[in-house]
Write a protein that holds these residues in place. Structure first.
Motif, short mmCIF file in Angstrom:
data_model
loop_
_atom_site.label_atom_id
_atom_site.label_comp_id
_atom_site.label_asym_id
_atom_site.label_seq_id
_atom_site.Cartn_x
_atom_site.Cartn_y
_atom_site.Cartn_z
N MET A 15 0.79 -0.95 0.07
CA MET A 15 -0.12 0.03 0.01
C MET A 15 0.75 1.31 0.01
SD MET A 15 -2.95 -1.09 -0.13
CE MET A 15 -3.97 -0.05 0.02
N MET A 16 0.55 2.27 -0.65
CA MET A 16 0.90 3.37 -0.56
C MET A 16 0.10 4.49 -0.36
SD MET A 16 0.70 5.27 -4.29
CE MET A 16 1.80 6.37 -3.40
N ALA A 17 0.69 5.71 0.19
CA ALA A 17 -0.35 6.83 0.64
C ALA A 17 0.51 8.16 0.25
CB ALA A 17 -0.86 6.87 1.86
N ARG A 79 7.67 9.23 -9.31
CA ARG A 79 7.93 8.02 -8.51
C ARG A 79 7.12 7.90 -7.45
NH1 ARG A 79 13.94 8.09 -7.10
NH2 ARG A 79 13.23 5.89 -6.42
N ALA A 80 6.71 8.90 -6.72
CA ALA A 80 5.82 8.68 -5.69
C ALA A 80 4.39 8.22 -6.06
CB ALA A 80 5.58 9.98 -4.79
N ASP A 84 5.52 2.80 -3.46
CA ASP A 84 5.01 2.09 -2.12
C ASP A 84 5.30 2.99 -0.82
OD1 ASP A 84 3.88 -0.29 -3.44
OD2 ASP A 84 5.99 -1.10 -3.09
N GLY A 85 4.63 2.94 0.24
CA GLY A 85 4.95 3.84 1.17
C GLY A 85 4.28 4.85 1.45
N ARG A 105 -2.72 13.32 -10.39
CA ARG A 105 -1.47 12.90 -10.83
C ARG A 105 -0.93 11.99 -10.01
NH1 ARG A 105 3.61 15.06 -10.52
NH2 ARG A 105 2.73 17.10 -10.09
N LEU A 106 -1.01 12.35 -8.67
CA LEU A 106 -0.09 11.81 -7.35
C LEU A 106 -1.03 10.63 -6.79
CD1 LEU A 106 1.09 15.03 -5.82
CD2 LEU A 106 2.56 13.18 -7.25
N GLY A 107 -2.37 10.61 -7.26
CA GLY A 107 -3.33 9.98 -6.37
C GLY A 107 -3.42 10.30 -4.98
N ALA A 108 -3.39 11.52 -4.60
CA ALA A 108 -3.15 12.10 -3.31
C ALA A 108 -4.43 12.67 -2.55
CB ALA A 108 -2.08 13.21 -3.36
#
Length: 153
Positions: A15-17, A79-80, A84-85, A105-108
């Motif tokens: 998972m990444m956030a 890259r982010a 992951d992470g 773009r970042l899925g943020a």
């Protein structure tokens, strides 16, 4: 396709956030991130990148260093978005369309530290920020508009 904003995305191995933290200069974006970032979190901050490239200033960087740092920041953000992470991206982005595009773009998740101009100005003066910071704070507030993607923190 990006996941809905604010939800961790599945990366290549876990998972990444990504959290996009925005606000005027001297809003406390870096301080806010440092208080919340885990020990393995990545923090993408233009000022920190500039210092790593040899700038001796905390906020007033030579033009050639800032241009290199902007390219590096874009690469790190790319890259982010697929990694992951935990990652925090620090930007000003007063324009809602710019925040929305960056978030997509970042899925943020987007956090806006809308520190009042008077408070940011006082912080900038107390911190010994460059002379142009006051105008940058006023410009941020002249251009700022809330967005539906902004997450009340």
């Amino acid at each position: 396709m990006a996941s809905p904003l604010g939800e961790p995305r599945q990366g290549c191995g876990g998972m990444m956030a990504v959290t996009l933290v925005c606000g005027p200069p001297a809003a406390g974006k870096t301080t806010w991130v440092e208080a919340r970032a885990g020990p393995r979190a990545r923090i993408i901050d233009l000022d920190a990148i500039c210092r790593s490239l040899g700038s001796r200033s905390s906020h007033d960087h030579p033009r050639h260093i800032k241009r290199m740092a902007e390219q590096i920041r874009r690469s790190l953000e790319n890259r982010a978005a697929g990694g992951d992470g935990e990652t925090f991206v620090i930007r000003c982005l007063p324009n809602p369309a710019d925040r929305e595009a960056a978030a997509e773009r970042l899925g943020a998740r987007v956090v806006v530290l809308a520190v009042p101009a008077d408070e940011a100005l006082a912080r900038a003066e107390a911190d010994g920020r460059p002379e142009w910071t006051g105008q940058a704070i006023r410009d941020w507030w002249d251009r700022y508009e809330p967005s539906p993607v902004d997450d009340p923190h």
